[in-house]
Design a protein around this motif. Structure first.
Motif, PDB file in Angstrom:
ATOM      1  N   GLY A   6       0.844  -1.182   0.000  1.00 19.24           N
ATOM      2  CA  GLY A   6       0.000   0.000   0.000  1.00 19.24           C
ATOM      3  C   GLY A   6       0.870   1.219   0.000  1.00 19.24           C
ATOM      4  N   GLU A  63      -2.165   3.531  -6.357  1.00 19.49           N
ATOM      5  CA  GLU A  63      -2.296   2.440  -7.320  1.00 19.49           C
ATOM      6  C   GLU A  63      -0.971   1.864  -7.777  1.00 19.49           C
ATOM      7  OE1 GLU A  63      -5.177   1.077  -8.198  1.00 19.49           O
ATOM      8  OE2 GLU A  63      -6.299   2.447  -6.911  1.00 19.49           O
ATOM      9  N   GLY A  66       1.079  -1.864  -7.447  1.00 19.32           N
ATOM     10  CA  GLY A  66       0.320  -3.027  -7.899  1.00 19.32           C
ATOM     11  C   GLY A  66      -0.717  -3.511  -6.915  1.00 19.32           C
ATOM     12  N   GLY A  67      -1.315  -4.614  -7.261  1.00 20.43           N
ATOM     13  CA  GLY A  67      -2.331  -5.227  -6.422  1.00 20.43           C
ATOM     14  C   GLY A  67      -3.682  -4.667  -6.751  1.00 20.43           C
TER      15      GLY A  67
ATOM     16  N   TRP B  83      -5.836   5.703   4.159  1.00 19.58           N
ATOM     17  CA  TRP B  83      -5.130   4.417   4.182  1.00 19.58           C
ATOM     18  C   TRP B  83      -4.488   4.190   5.540  1.00 19.58           C
ATOM     19  CZ3 TRP B  83      -5.219  -0.015   1.917  1.00 19.58           C
ATOM     20  CH2 TRP B  83      -4.137  -0.898   2.032  1.00 19.58           C
ATOM     21  N   ARG B  87      -8.155   2.735   7.588  1.00 17.70           N
ATOM     22  CA  ARG B  87      -7.863   1.300   7.533  1.00 17.70           C
ATOM     23  C   ARG B  87      -7.657   0.757   8.944  1.00 17.70           C
ATOM     24  NH1 ARG B  87      -3.023  -1.975   6.216  1.00 17.70           N
ATOM     25  NH2 ARG B  87      -1.923  -0.085   6.710  1.00 17.70           N
ATOM     26  N   ARG B 277      -8.608  -3.697   1.916  1.00 16.07           N
ATOM     27  CA  ARG B 277      -7.769  -3.230   0.811  1.00 16.07           C
ATOM     28  C   ARG B 277      -8.543  -2.310  -0.137  1.00 16.07           C
ATOM     29  NH1 ARG B 277      -5.315  -8.195   1.196  1.00 16.07           N
ATOM     30  NH2 ARG B 277      -6.582  -9.135  -0.418  1.00 16.07           N
ATOM     31  N   ARG B 280      -7.905   1.554  -0.170  1.00 17.52           N
ATOM     32  CA  ARG B 280      -6.854   2.204  -0.949  1.00 17.52           C
ATOM     33  C   ARG B 280      -7.422   2.889  -2.195  1.00 17.52           C
ATOM     34  NH1 ARG B 280      -1.600  -1.120  -2.697  1.00 17.52           N
ATOM     35  NH2 ARG B 280      -3.099  -2.398  -3.797  1.00 17.52           N
ATOM     36  N   ARG B 281      -8.273   2.197  -2.925  1.00 17.37           N
ATOM     37  CA  ARG B 281      -8.810   2.799  -4.147  1.00 17.37           C
ATOM     38  C   ARG B 281      -9.966   3.735  -3.834  1.00 17.37           C
ATOM     39  NH1 ARG B 281      -9.340  -1.110  -9.010  1.00 17.37           N
ATOM     40  NH2 ARG B 281      -7.093  -0.846  -8.839  1.00 17.37           N
ATOM     41  N   TRP B 284      -9.391   7.522  -3.166  1.00 15.00           N
ATOM     42  CA  TRP B 284      -9.291   8.563  -4.195  1.00 15.00           C
ATOM     43  C   TRP B 284     -10.528   8.618  -5.083  1.00 15.00           C
ATOM     44  CZ3 TRP B 284      -9.328   7.279  -9.352  1.00 15.00           C
ATOM     45  CH2 TRP B 284      -8.914   5.983  -9.701  1.00 15.00           C
TER      46      TRP B 284
END
Lengths: 67, 900, 121
Positions: A6, A63, A66-67, B83, B87, B277, B280-281, B284
């Motif tokens: 992350g 981003e 990866g992952g 994050w 999280r 997880r 994280r996306r 944003w």
């Protein structure tokens, strides 16, 4: 370990500090001088521009890796 | 627009919402979750945008220019560290089955029921007006669209808003109380909320595009025309030195907290999170959503002011602009967008608040009163939660009716933000600072909440005329220093910033001060460790519990609060992990902890603690005990980590060594066994003949025959073992010449012709007229052919046995196949036929052999750069085949190629 | 009355030699080719002694030995375990399974006959 993956905490905190500085006094006073860009007033353009840039950088920081 | 049309559209929209939720629940039941995606997760966060912002942003922009922005810039800043912070909240909540903010804060400070109740009270008082605000927006929009109010309505029953509230209560009950365990996700609800986020975004963008390009010639046109009106031109600037930077900053900070701490945000971000997880996306995507929904706020505001003038209400420009400019359909869409913003907020907020009310106010009271009985309580708990949903919504509806048009409603959005911001010190402080204590948290919350009520809530109530507003101007009893909006004579700040400053000062001051003044208790210290260090020990949290419990008591407790089926599953799972049957389980700390966590998912952390304590004999822990337990667990963790890294690093090497060892051991053991078996017969029979001079001649001949054949077997075995050892170690001698494989096959066939005649089997050769020669050792190849042929001969049926050898030439290789019509090789044995001493069949029926023929043959073929394999379908014979490259030593060529 | 001796081994040639020896000593000889057959024969014929090969297909000698010791009807049967694997662990395993004696192949016929004679005395 997947836990550790992350964005890096330092990058995120630095980005957050940058956001606070860009969105507030005294830089805010710089954006708000009444200038125009492409016929649009600078203040909203600057705020939306910084906003979009922060999203873009956050997306990039999040981003990659990866992952 | 006709009321029937508007009401019909609303009803249709709500129906679609139900369908989306039902569909998503069904998908989840099929194991294809819709909400297990970062995009849907981020869209569900869009519940942040309520009707207050949907309609209010334009209103704010029309009067204050960019002042609508701070409440979106704050979330942007918060998302930059999501994050890190969010999280951690998600991980803590999921690990300890936390289902609300009240649970979270109470859990952190020693699972204090008092703290949970306090947080719940603050939430209800701070949020109910906010709920009322949404209902008001639904009504206000309806009035704009239909052009009439509900004066003609008869009481509640004629009020459309009442029915909206009612249908939302139904929705929340159906999709928000599906299962007892709130820690289980509400798939349908989240999917519906994400859908609503799309609807309101599309509707708002449609109106924005209509105004910008339909009514004007693009953004610059709007600006240019606004520039001609002096009043509007000023909107786009900060307005000189008078700009309130403090308020700007305060609002940014406030909304940054609110986006994490509002009950509905906590619900969708933390409780409903499928996978951390996704944070994280979503971190944003969500600000990007906010940016999109705000792009047209200024154009709509200014466009509205230009076209409708001062006469129009800016808060309803989103509706009135399309309505008056000839796009009624768009106006209806815009109204549905507003409806979606309102309903989304109402649904999630109600579910979140009702969970708190049920778990932290009602259940503790029922438990204390002992009114719950001994049976299965799951249904009762669910009903309490359902009643709480109806109660919260009706409370909001009541407030909406009583407050009506009052000032209190208009400003309530930020006032609610300021209320939940009071949770920030104890919650955010609690997950990063181990020193925070229960007393500090309670004192901070009480003081911050009191200051908030005095400086922000009460003045707003006074301004709406419900109570005399003397105290606002002159202070209570004329004491000017206590005047709510100039506390201690502090002036120069707007009321929001003023309130935020004093409440946060009191809150943080008491929280930190009292936490430092008194050391935390053992329970507070242990919970602090579990929360602050949640990332340090994934899956191996220490359990801070000592005492004795009876397995039956725990099972009964779990069955009461989880239902018999889930309770049974819980114990089965634990038994499977521990590796003993359920009745033999020991009610140790780990099991007690597990039961407590599961019950916490149903009734909240604090109540679960009380319940478990009621069935177990617990030893009070001292801080030393906590440290000792932590020490034990960190030692274990240290071992585990060392072991893990060693395993990771050495896994490959270990595997290789192990298999090599096994191979060697197996091989040696097999060799000794294979050597000893014939030796046994030979020695025994020789000794028998030596010790039995009067042995019958026929018997003696038979014994001698056995001795000879066993000796041959022994010799063959020794030769083959040596052979194999030589080939494997690379010491075998290879006399390579140009070999014609046809000749090799014919030689081998001649050599086994006698064997085939004995077996009564036929051997057919199908060879091409000529094949290219290959570079190989002819004797070794003959050995391979002999092995394959004698192997085939062993397994053909006694009657009509047939073996066929086929040779064919390919572009770069020769392929030899030996087919037999025997029983074939069973699937499980196919992989092992080339291993040493793996002979088919058992010793009685098995034809004599050493179990080394096939391994040796394969070694030879491998050495020549070829490959040997088996194709067989049981019952349809076997085909052993090998392939030899025309260019021998292809491997060597490759190596040379790599060198150059 | 002569004693019954069961020979359980999957190698035919070893069976030939063992049964010759046992017959020569005057015992009634029974033969089994695998573990299952051996256990059946023990229960049916109740031999006084079994020469039991450790490595048989299906049910190994160890399994047969354990099953015999667990069966009250035939528990007293003497068992001599024969094995082609002479490792310490195999000996330990054989005795652990309840064998009365453990003989490594190849064996001295005289020693084996003497041992059997002792055990049936």
């Amino acid at each position: 370990m997947s836990e550790r993956r992350g964005p890096r905490a330092q990058s995120l905190i630095a980005l957050c500090v940058a956001g606070v500085v860009l969105f507030n006094f005294p830089l805010l006073a710089v954006w708000g001088q009444g200038a125009t860009v492409f016929g649009l007033p600078l203040l909203p353009v600057a705020l939306f521009g910084i906003w979009a840039a922060l999203i873009a950088i956050l997306a990039w920081v999040s981003e990659r890796g990866g992952g | 627009m006709s009321p029937v049309l508007v009401l019909g559209a609303c009803a249709g929209y709500l129906l679609v919402l139900f369908l989306v939720a039902a569909w998503s629940d069904r998908r989840a039941a099929e194991g294809r979750s819709v909400i297990d995606s970062a995009l849907v997760y981020a869209l569900s966060w869009g519940v942040y945008c309520t009707a207050w912002t949907y309609f209010g942003s334009v209103g704010r922009a029309a009067t204050g220019g960019v002042w609508f922005l701070p409440i979106y810039l704050g979330p942007m800043l918060a998302m930059l560290v999501a994050w890190i912070v969010l999280r951690k909240m998600v991980r803590i909540a999921h690990t300890y089955r936390i289902t609300s903010i009240a649970d979270f804060i109470a859990g952190r400070y020693g699972k204090s029921p008092g703290l949970a109740a306090l947080v719940t009270l603050i939430t209800v008082i701070g949020i109910v007006p906010y709920i009322a605000l949404q209902l008001k927006a639904v009504e206000a929009g309806y009035i704009v669209l239909t052009g009439r109010g509900d004066e003609d309505a008869v009481g509640w029953l004629g009020d459309g808003t009442f029915y909206v509230a009612l249908s939302l209560a139904t929705f929340a009950i159906i999709f928000g109380t599906r299962h007892l365990d709130v820690a289980e996700r509400h798939e349908g609800m989240v999917a519906a909320i994400a859908f609503e986020s799309i609807v309101k975004l599309v509707a708002f963008l449609a109106v924005g595009a209509f105004v910008t390009w339909g009514l004007f010639g693009g953004m610059s046109d709007i600006w240019a025309r606004a520039g001609e009106v002096p009043k509007l031109a000023g909107l786009m600037q900060l307005g000189g030195p008078g700009f309130d930077h403090a308020q700007w900053f305060a609002m940014t900070v406030l909304s940054a907290f609110s986006v994490l701490l509002l009950p509905r945000q906590f619900q969708v971000m933390v409780v409903e999170c499928v996978n951390e997880r996704h944070v994280r996306r979503a971190a944003w995507l969500f600000p990007a959503y906010l940016l999109l929904i705000n792009v047209f706020v200024l154009p709509i505001a200014i466009g509205g002011l230009l076209l409708l003038g001062a006469g129009g209400d800016p808060e309803t420009f989103v509706l009135s602009l399309p309505l008056t400019q000839g796009a009624p359909g768009l106006a209806l869409l815009a109204y549905l967008g507003g409806l979606s913003a309102a309903t989304g907020m109402l649904i999630v907020e109600t579910v979140a608040v009702s969970t708190m009310v049920c778990n932290d106010l009602v259940m503790p009271a029922l438990l204390r009163l002992g009114r719950l009985g001994d049976g299965d309580l799951t249904r009762i708990i669910l009903n309490v939660r359902r009643a709480a949903i109806v109660a919260v919504l009706m409370l909001g509806y009541l407030y909406f009716h009583v407050a009506g048009e009052a000032y209190a409603l208009v400003s309530i959005g930020l006032i609610s933000f300021a209320a939940v911001a009071q949770f920030a010190p104890s919650l955010l402080g609690g997950i990063y600072w181990r020193g925070g204590t229960r007393v500090g948290a309670i004192a901070g919350l009480v003081a911050g909440f009191a200051v908030w009520a005095w400086t922000l809530m009460l003045p707003s109530v006074a301004k709406s005329g419900w109570i005399a507003d003397d105290f606002v101007a002159h202070g209570p009893f004329g004491i000017g220093l206590l005047a709510p909006e100039q506390l201690f004579g502090l002036t120069g700040l707007d009321s929001l910033t003023h309130s935020l400053f004093w409440s946060m000062l009191a809150n943080v001051g008491l929280y930190v001060g009292l936490s430092l003044a008194r050391a935390p208790s053992a329970r507070e210290a242990s919970q602090a460790l579990l929360f602050v260090d949640v990332f340090r020990r994934p899956g191996a949290e220490p359990v801070f519990w000592r005492g004795r419990a009876r397995l039956d008591d725990l099972r009964a407790l779990a069955a009461r609060f989880l239902g018999p089926a889930r309770a049974e599953a819980l114990f089965d799972e634990h038994a499977a992990e521990v590796g003993v049957p359920v009745p033999d389980l020991v009610a140790d700390a780990r099991l007690v902890d597990r039961v407590e966590r599961q019950i916490a998912g149903a009734v909240g952390t604090a109540s679960a603690r009380v319940l478990v304590a009621s069935v177990a004999q617990e030893e009070p822990l001292s801080v030393e005990d906590v440290l000792e337990i932590l020490d034990e667990s960190s030692q274990l963790r240290g071992y585990a980590r060392a072991l893990e890294s060693a395993t990771v690093e050495l896994r490959d090497a270990n595997e290789a060594l192990k298999s090599l060892d096994e191979l060697k051991d197996d091989f040696m053991s097999s060799v000794t066994h294979e050597l000893r078996t014939p030796l046994t017969s030979i020695r025994a029979l020789s000794e028998v003949m030596r010790d039995t001079p009067d042995i019958e001649p026929a018997e003696r001949d038979e014994f001698l025959r056995i001795i000879v054949s066993e000796t041959e077997r022994l010799g063959r075995l020794v030769n083959q073992v040596l052979d194999l050892a030589k080939i494997e170690s690379g010491h075998a001698e290879w006399h390579n010449t140009d070999v014609d494989l046809r000749a090799v096959i014919q030689d081998a066939a001649r050599a086994v012709s006698e064997l085939f005649r004995e077996r009564g089997a036929r051997l057919d050769l199908s060879l091409p007229d000529a094949v290219p020669t290959i570079r190989a050792d002819a004797d070794r190849l003959t050995q391979v052919m002999l092995n394959l042929l004698s192997n085939a001969a062993k397994f053909v049926p006694d009657v009509d046995g047939r073996v066929e050898v086929r040779l064919r030439s390919e572009a770069d290789a020769l392929v030899v196949e030996v087919h037999d019509n025997g029983p074939g090789v069973p699937q499980p044995d196919q992989a092992t036929v080339f291993e040493k001493f793996r002979q088919g069949g058992d010793a009685q029926t098995r034809p004599p052999g050493t179990g080394l023929g096939l391994p040796i043959s394969r070694q030879i073929v491998d050495h020549l750069g070829g490959r040997m394999w088996l194709e067989s379908e049981p019952g349809r014979g076997a085909c052993f085949a090998f392939r030899l490259p025309l260019q021998p030593g292809g491997n060597e060529n490759e190596l040379q190629g790599a060198d150059s | 009355m002569s004693c019954k001796v069961l020979i359980a081994d999957d190698e035919p040639n070893i069976v030939v030699s063992l049964s010759f020896m046992m017959k020569r000593e005057g015992y009634d000889v029974l033969v089994a080719r695998d573990g299952v057959e051996a256990l059946d024969t023990i229960r049916r014929e109740r031999p006084a002694l079994v020469l039991l090969d450790a490595m048989m297909p299906g049910m190994t000698g160890f399994d047969v030995c354990e099953a015999v010791r667990a069966d009250a009807g035939v528990r007293e049967t003497r068992i001599v375990m024969l094995t082609a694997k002479g490792r310490e662990t195999d000996v330990a395993r054989g005795l652990g399974a309840g064998a009365d004696a453990y003989v490594t192949k190849p064996f001295s016929t005289r020693d084996l006959v003497a041992k059997v004679r002792d055990m049936l005395a």
